[in-house]
Design a protein around this motif. Sequence first.
Motif, PDB file in Angstrom:
ATOM      1  N   LEU A 199      -4.127   3.329  -2.184  1.00  0.00           N
ATOM      2  CA  LEU A 199      -4.386   2.022  -2.787  1.00  0.00           C
ATOM      3  C   LEU A 199      -3.733   0.916  -1.963  1.00  0.00           C
ATOM      4  N   LEU A 200      -2.487   1.143  -1.532  1.00  0.00           N
ATOM      5  CA  LEU A 200      -1.811   0.154  -0.687  1.00  0.00           C
ATOM      6  C   LEU A 200      -2.596  -0.060   0.604  1.00  0.00           C
ATOM      7  N   SER A 201      -3.073   1.028   1.200  1.00  0.00           N
ATOM      8  CA  SER A 201      -3.841   0.944   2.439  1.00  0.00           C
ATOM      9  C   SER A 201      -5.106   0.123   2.251  1.00  0.00           C
ATOM     10  N   GLN A 202      -5.806   0.373   1.152  1.00  0.00           N
ATOM     11  CA  GLN A 202      -7.040  -0.370   0.865  1.00  0.00           C
ATOM     12  C   GLN A 202      -6.743  -1.847   0.650  1.00  0.00           C
ATOM     13  N   LEU A 203      -5.701  -2.108  -0.126  1.00  0.00           N
ATOM     14  CA  LEU A 203      -5.314  -3.484  -0.452  1.00  0.00           C
ATOM     15  C   LEU A 203      -4.952  -4.266   0.825  1.00  0.00           C
TER      16      LEU A 203
END
Length: 258
Positions: A199-203
């Motif tokens: 999720l952090l990577s996508q964000l």
Amino acid sequence: MKHIPRKRFGQHFLTDQGIIEGIVQAIAPRAGQAVVEIGPGLAALTQPLVERLGHLTVIELDRDLAQQLRAHPQLTVVESDVLKVDFRQLAFTAGNAGKVRVVGNLPYNISTPILFHLLDAVDVIEDQHFMLQKEVIDRMVAAPSTSDYGRLSVMLQWRYAMENVLFVPPQSFDPPPRVDSAVVRMVPHAHPAALDVKLLSQLVQVAFSQRRKLLRHTLGQWLTARGFPGAFDVQRRAEEVPVAEYVALAQQVAAVAM
């Protein structure tokens, strides 16, 4: 028999003894420690390391080089693409179920994928010392509100304390690369924030997708589409947001989705 460097493997062999000694000093290996070296090549760094450690595990993709390295009784040779190596299993065997230290002169053409592959196994790694393209290390250690600060900075800094410890000029190698190099020290944070890394990577990827625009055009729309009710200042550019704020936002978005 002289080994001819192979372009497809991104081979540039370190030959400068002063630089080699500087790297060994930065690593500070001690006898009995479990250390894994990625891409030992012609053993320029391997030899001084194994002399201090007593034993060393090396990962080498080049079949001819792996065969030469197997002649060394103090080396365990893993002949493999490093991106396919299970570092948890390696830590279990090499580190006696403990943690391993990872070092190496990383192939510049796949250095970023290697860093992210190791991030998946960071809980079994004590520290990492890598020679990389200086430009990549500048991005890894960059502070917010600088031109080098970006996705790589955020994705690594949330999990590691990092510093550029040594500059390495092109003439230190055979053949010389067309870029400057450097050595980075990466020490995993003892108590990292608990979060969904994907999720952090996508964000972060969304945030930096148009880094010249304000975040309301990218991350703001992404948050709205997810029904995020929280407050986040999107009247900034991606490079102005500190790592801690991206991490906190990822945690808040995850909590809303639960």
